[in-house]
Design a protein around this motif. Structure first.
Motif, PDB file in Angstrom:
ATOM      1  N   ALA A 274       0.813  -1.219   0.039  1.00  0.00           N
ATOM      2  CA  ALA A 274      -0.075  -0.025  -0.061  1.00  0.00           C
ATOM      3  C   ALA A 274       0.898   1.241   0.124  1.00  0.00           C
ATOM      4  O   ALA A 274       0.596   2.289  -0.560  1.00  0.00           O
ATOM      5  N   ALA A 275       2.055   1.206   0.751  1.00  0.00           N
ATOM      6  CA  ALA A 275       2.894   2.400   0.998  1.00  0.00           C
ATOM      7  C   ALA A 275       3.594   2.909  -0.516  1.00  0.00           C
ATOM      8  O   ALA A 275       3.836   3.946  -0.580  1.00  0.00           O
ATOM      9  N   ARG A 276       3.473   1.873  -1.471  1.00  0.00           N
ATOM     10  CA  ARG A 276       3.795   2.432  -2.894  1.00  0.00           C
ATOM     11  C   ARG A 276       2.914   3.390  -3.602  1.00  0.00           C
ATOM     12  O   ARG A 276       3.207   3.784  -4.778  1.00  0.00           O
ATOM     13  N   THR A 277       1.515   3.435  -3.030  1.00  0.00           N
ATOM     14  CA  THR A 277       0.705   4.051  -3.690  1.00  0.00           C
ATOM     15  C   THR A 277       0.306   5.207  -3.040  1.00  0.00           C
ATOM     16  O   THR A 277      -0.175   5.147  -1.675  1.00  0.00           O
ATOM     17  N   SER A 278       0.492   6.688  -3.376  1.00  0.00           N
ATOM     18  CA  SER A 278       0.158   7.641  -2.489  1.00  0.00           C
ATOM     19  C   SER A 278      -1.081   7.604  -2.224  1.00  0.00           C
ATOM     20  O   SER A 278      -2.160   7.588  -2.669  1.00  0.00           O
ATOM     21  N   GLY A 279      -1.412   8.003  -0.691  1.00  0.00           N
ATOM     22  CA  GLY A 279      -2.604   8.107  -0.087  1.00  0.00           C
ATOM     23  C   GLY A 279      -3.157   6.978   0.298  1.00  0.00           C
ATOM     24  O   GLY A 279      -4.182   6.949   1.125  1.00  0.00           O
ATOM     25  N   ARG A 309      -9.709  18.667  -4.246  1.00  0.00           N
ATOM     26  CA  ARG A 309      -8.323  18.892  -3.312  1.00  0.00           C
ATOM     27  C   ARG A 309      -7.849  17.732  -2.328  1.00  0.00           C
ATOM     28  O   ARG A 309      -6.591  17.723  -2.033  1.00  0.00           O
ATOM     29  N   PHE A 310      -9.025  16.987  -2.000  1.00  0.00           N
ATOM     30  CA  PHE A 310      -8.526  15.694  -1.135  1.00  0.00           C
ATOM     31  C   PHE A 310      -7.867  14.618  -2.029  1.00  0.00           C
ATOM     32  O   PHE A 310      -7.166  13.715  -1.249  1.00  0.00           O
ATOM     33  N   ASN A 311      -7.830  14.604  -3.264  1.00  0.00           N
ATOM     34  CA  ASN A 311      -7.047  13.432  -4.210  1.00  0.00           C
ATOM     35  C   ASN A 311      -5.809  13.492  -3.960  1.00  0.00           C
ATOM     36  O   ASN A 311      -4.899  14.418  -4.113  1.00  0.00           O
ATOM     37  N   PRO A 312      -4.896  12.154  -3.660  1.00  0.00           N
ATOM     38  CA  PRO A 312      -3.713  12.272  -3.332  1.00  0.00           C
ATOM     39  C   PRO A 312      -3.141  12.208  -4.693  1.00  0.00           C
ATOM     40  O   PRO A 312      -3.828  11.943  -5.821  1.00  0.00           O
ATOM     41  N   PRO A 313      -1.727  12.627  -5.082  1.00  0.00           N
ATOM     42  CA  PRO A 313      -1.322  12.525  -6.264  1.00  0.00           C
ATOM     43  C   PRO A 313      -1.074  11.129  -6.705  1.00  0.00           C
ATOM     44  O   PRO A 313      -1.240  10.215  -5.911  1.00  0.00           O
ATOM     45  N   THR A 314      -1.140  10.970  -8.141  1.00  0.00           N
ATOM     46  CA  THR A 314      -0.924   9.746  -8.599  1.00  0.00           C
ATOM     47  C   THR A 314       0.156   9.833  -9.718  1.00  0.00           C
ATOM     48  O   THR A 314       0.705  10.976 -10.097  1.00  0.00           O
ATOM     49  N   ALA A 315       0.662   8.772  -9.867  1.00  0.00           N
ATOM     50  CA  ALA A 315       2.090   8.509 -10.743  1.00  0.00           C
ATOM     51  C   ALA A 315       1.692   9.084 -12.288  1.00  0.00           C
ATOM     52  O   ALA A 315       0.658   8.696 -12.721  1.00  0.00           O
ATOM     53  N   ALA A 316       2.679   9.728 -12.670  1.00  0.00           N
ATOM     54  CA  ALA A 316       2.386  10.247 -13.961  1.00  0.00           C
ATOM     55  C   ALA A 316       2.346   9.068 -15.263  1.00  0.00           C
ATOM     56  O   ALA A 316       2.748   7.904 -15.043  1.00  0.00           O
TER      57      ALA A 316
END
Length: 316
Positions: A274-279, A309-316
């Motif tokens: 889980a820690a590999r995915t932001s949020g 604004r609550f959305n965590p960032p995602t990988a590009a």
């Protein structure tokens, strides 16, 4: 904690939110508040989930002019619409409670349904769970649960109806896995809805949102998404603890196309993963068994989103 079933309580305990879930229990009732009556009357769409005669759970969208959702009594919702024939839940809901079933469960009595009314323009939503029967050209749902929800992870959108004089024809395509184009739809998605049910069949529909990329397509038959911080009730994951069947509805906001997926889901509790995915507090993996895409399923068209604004960032 009264009112939570054993799957919900098990997940709340494992996640370390049992006390908070007990406090949140006050947000679950069985009557529609006056403010919610007015809210529903303004909506042009409603998401519904149910289990078909083969035991598959599907989620879908019902639409109508504002006013098609009414509350004739505090425990009752009237939906002035039925699914189109191409919809995966059309046979089930069209025959709900008709008594015309022949051993399959289809049409043999009230159908457990999970419902969610959502207004992207204001980021408001409410969940309702109950039992539906056919009522003329629509459905009457006797409500067991009415649940207040927070606005987290809802992307802001406005809607309109195209001015075209002739609606585009609906077209349904079935498969057992995602096409390359459908995979791209999911990778670009910022919203989907998930329907689940307990081991007793009680059904729930819930919203999931995030920045594009929050849905990971691991293969044509396997999806994964992060489970972000929420209300600590764990109604969806609690159902999955007892019954892995699930259905997803992915709206294509710009075109009215509906992507329906059914299969099974499981919670991934591995903290390192889980820690590999932001949020992500945990992950959910969904294995697809059937896909139905319906072109022009909805008459509604929606604007480009303003992301929460609550959305965590995602990988590009």
């Amino acid at each position: 904690m009264g009112g939570y079933h054993r799957g919900e309580r098990a997940v709340q305990e494992r996640a370390g939110f049992a006390r908070r879930a007990g406090q949140a229990r006050g947000a679950i009732g069985n009557t529609v508040p006056d403010v919610a009556v007015a809210f529903l009357a303004q909506q042009p769409h409603l998401v519904a989930g149910a289990t078909d005669e083969r035991g598959r759970i599907w989620a879908t969208q019902l639409t109508g002019e504002p006013g098609f959702l009414t509350v004739p009594g505090p425990h009752t919702l009237r939906i002035g619409a039925l699914p189109a024939p191409e919809d995966p839940l059309a046979p089930l809901l069209a025959g709900a409670g008709s008594g015309s079933g022949s051993g399959s469960g289809l049409g043999s009595g009230p159908v457990p349904v999970g419902l969610i009314g959502i207004e992207p323009a204001t980021r408001r939503r409410m969940r309702m769970n109950g039992r539906a029967v056919r009522d003329g050209d629509g459905l009457r749902v006797e409500l067991d649960q009415v649940i207040s929800n927070c606005p987290k992870y809802i992307q802001k959108r406005d809607h309109h109806r195209p001015a075209a004089s002739t609606p585009l024809p609906r077209k349904a395509v079935d498969s057992t896995e995602l096409s390359p184009a459908q995979q791209q739809t999911l990778r670009a998605a910022d919203t989907f809805f998930i329907a689940t049910a307990s081991d007793r069949g009680d059904t729930d529909a819930s919203h999931r949102g995030g920045n594009p990329g929050f849905v990971q397509v691991l293969s044509p038959r396997l999806l994964r998404w992060p489970d972000y911080a929420g209300n600590a009730m764990f109604l969806t994951l609690g159902n999955l603890e007892l019954n892995p069947a699930a259905g997803l509805f992915v709206p294509v906001w710009e075109t009215g196309t509906s992507l329906h997926l059914t299969g099974s889901a499981r919670t991934v509790w591995d903290e390192e993963e889980a820690a590999r995915t932001s949020g992500a507090q945990r992950l959910v993996e969904f294995e697809i068994t059937a896909v139905r895409e319906v072109a022009s399923a909805s008459p509604l068209r929606w604007s480009a989103p303003a992301y929460s604004r609550f959305n965590p960032p995602t990988a590009a």
